[in-house]
Enzyme design. Structure first.
Site, PDB file in Angstrom:
ATOM      1  N   ARG A   1       0.829  -1.200   0.000  1.00  0.00           N
ATOM      2  CA  ARG A   1       0.000   0.000   0.000  1.00  0.00           C
ATOM      3  C   ARG A   1       0.868   1.258   0.000  1.00  0.00           C
ATOM      4  NH1 ARG A   1      -5.021   1.594   4.073  1.00  0.00           N
ATOM      5  NH2 ARG A   1      -5.404   3.626   3.089  1.00  0.00           N
TER       6      ARG A   1
ATOM      7  N   ASP B   1      -1.579  -4.811  16.533  1.00  0.00           N
ATOM      8  CA  ASP B   1      -2.080  -4.606  15.171  1.00  0.00           C
ATOM      9  C   ASP B   1      -3.416  -3.896  15.122  1.00  0.00           C
ATOM     10  OD1 ASP B   1      -0.993  -5.784  12.430  1.00  0.00           O
ATOM     11  OD2 ASP B   1      -0.050  -6.890  14.064  1.00  0.00           O
TER      12      ASP B   1
ATOM     13  N   SER C   1      14.920  -6.917   1.158  1.00  0.00           N
ATOM     14  CA  SER C   1      14.363  -8.088   1.817  1.00  0.00           C
ATOM     15  C   SER C   1      15.493  -9.068   2.084  1.00  0.00           C
ATOM     16  CB  SER C   1      13.299  -8.738   0.920  1.00  0.00           C
ATOM     17  OG  SER C   1      12.871  -9.974   1.446  1.00  0.00           O
ATOM     18  N   ARG C   2      15.271 -10.005   3.009  1.00  0.00           N
ATOM     19  CA  ARG C   2      16.246 -11.077   3.201  1.00  0.00           C
ATOM     20  C   ARG C   2      16.231 -12.043   2.028  1.00  0.00           C
ATOM     21  NH1 ARG C   2      14.187 -12.757   9.078  1.00  0.00           N
ATOM     22  NH2 ARG C   2      12.253 -12.476   7.898  1.00  0.00           N
TER      23      ARG C   2
ATOM     24  N   LYS D   1       3.342   1.058  12.592  1.00  0.00           N
ATOM     25  CA  LYS D   1       2.751   0.870  13.904  1.00  0.00           C
ATOM     26  C   LYS D   1       2.401  -0.620  14.088  1.00  0.00           C
ATOM     27  CE  LYS D   1      -1.377   0.139  12.228  1.00  0.00           C
ATOM     28  NZ  LYS D   1      -0.800  -0.867  11.355  1.00  0.00           N
TER      29      LYS D   1
ATOM     30  N   HIS E   1      11.037  -4.421  14.340  1.00  0.00           N
ATOM     31  CA  HIS E   1      11.014  -2.973  14.148  1.00  0.00           C
ATOM     32  C   HIS E   1      12.237  -2.279  14.741  1.00  0.00           C
ATOM     33  CE1 HIS E   1       6.423  -2.368  13.334  1.00  0.00           C
ATOM     34  NE2 HIS E   1       7.015  -3.116  12.420  1.00  0.00           N
TER      35      HIS E   1
END
Length: 337
Positions: free
Chosen positions: A29, A189, A47-48, A108, A90
């Site tokens: 998004r 979440d 990314s890994r 968040k 995070h």
């Protein structure tokens, strides 16, 4: 109530070149809305898994893909980093970016707990770099108009705030929402939305009371959190991973009421009515939503600032402390805490 156009247009914000760490669902998004509604671009993704980064880059017309997080934060053409990993990573990823000299916008909930939030902000302060929690709702025009109206006394003394965020998100234990190792559960979440809403309106409560249920693995599947402010004001935040709620919000005061249609944390219509019969409506006037937080980052970074008053470091820590207390009452502990 102030109109939506009383708040800055994201299209007018300075341009930033964004890098995305962790190309998951919410990052999609971000990658779609930022170039569409602002002057900024997403120029790199890390990314890994290089293949995953390359596929994400191809889907969103991003010029560079990296197979490690370290490579992305080392990219000299990245002005700011958006951290979109599970909550458990995070702090690690934000610290990686800050250490490399990159301002950060961290999805968040900011971290797993308040101690990690303080560590993140301490690092940003020591580096003189911008850092902010991506609580995107706080930057939406309708949300800001509601908070401003309440603070301006439009409905008098606030007596009750109610807000919900329930979704039917029942998956197996391997899914991040149900995995304690990834700081899963409703709290970080879903419940964070109504709790952050109450905090934006009323600040830190005098009392916190949490009631809820846990999965077999110990993540919270849903809860009701009651916040008490003084002798007269109460906020009730409800959330669930197991059922879809109306996801509405209402603020009732001594002079009137404000209603936010479901889902209150997204761009929705707002209605304000007073006890003398007057009423106002604030219609939805824009698409997207993530562009408002990204534009705020761009404005603050361009101004040489390290934080935003719309989602300050103190506010993020205070909301994390509310969730820490609620989790403690529910008996939710993440591995490694």
């Amino acid at each position: 109530m102030r109109p939506a156009d009383a708040y800055p247009d994201p299209a007018d914000a300075p341009a930033l070149r964004w890098g995305i760490l962790a190309p998951g669902g919410i990052a999609r998004r971000f990658a779609h809305e930022i170039p569409r509604y602002t002057a900024s671009r997403v120029v790199a993704v890390g990314s890994r898994d290089l293949g995953r980064a390359e596929a994400f880059a191809a889907d969103h017309d991003i010029p560079r893909a990296y197979g490690s997080y370290a490579e992305l934060v080392a990219d000299g053409e990245v002005d700011a980093v958006y951290v979109a990993s599970p909550h458990s990573a995070h702090l690690e990823l934000a610290s990686l970016a800050l250490t490399a000299g990159r301002p950060v916008l961290v999805e968040k909930s900011l971290t797993r707990n308040a101690a990690e939030a303080r560590e993140l902000f301490d690092l940003a302060a020591s580096r003189g770099l911008f850092a902010m929690e991506a609580m995107w709702s706080r930057f939406l025009p309708h949300y800001r108009a509601v908070v401003d109206a309440v603070h301006d006394g439009a409905i008098g003394e606030v007596l009750t705030v109610t807000a919900q965020h329930g979704q039917h998100l029942v998956f197996g234990p391997e899914h991040r929402l149900w995995d304690p190792a990834l700081a899963g559960g409703a709290m970080l979440d879903l419940t964070v939305y109504p709790l952050s809403f109450a905090h934006a309106l009323l600040g830190v409560p005098d009392q916190v009371h949490a009631f809820g249920a846990l999965s077999e693995l110990g993540v919270d599947t849903g809860e009701t959190v009651v916040l008490r402010y003084g002798e007269r004001t109460v906020a009730v935040a409800q959330a669930s991973l197991e059922t879809a709620m109306a996801n509405e919000a209402t603020i009732a005061g001594t002079h009137g009421r404000i209603d936010l249609a479901g889902s209150f944390y997204t761009p929705v219509e707002v209605a304000l009515s007073t006890h003398d019969g007057a009423s106002w409506r604030l219609p939805v006037q824009h698409e997207g939503g993530f562009q408002f937080q990204a534009a705020e980052v761009a404005r603050r970074v361009a101004a040489g600032e390290t934080s935003s008053p719309l989602m300050s470091w103190q506010a993020s820590v205070e909301v994390m402390e509310l969730m820490d207390e609620a989790r403690a009452q529910l008996g939710v502990v993440f591995p490694g805490e």
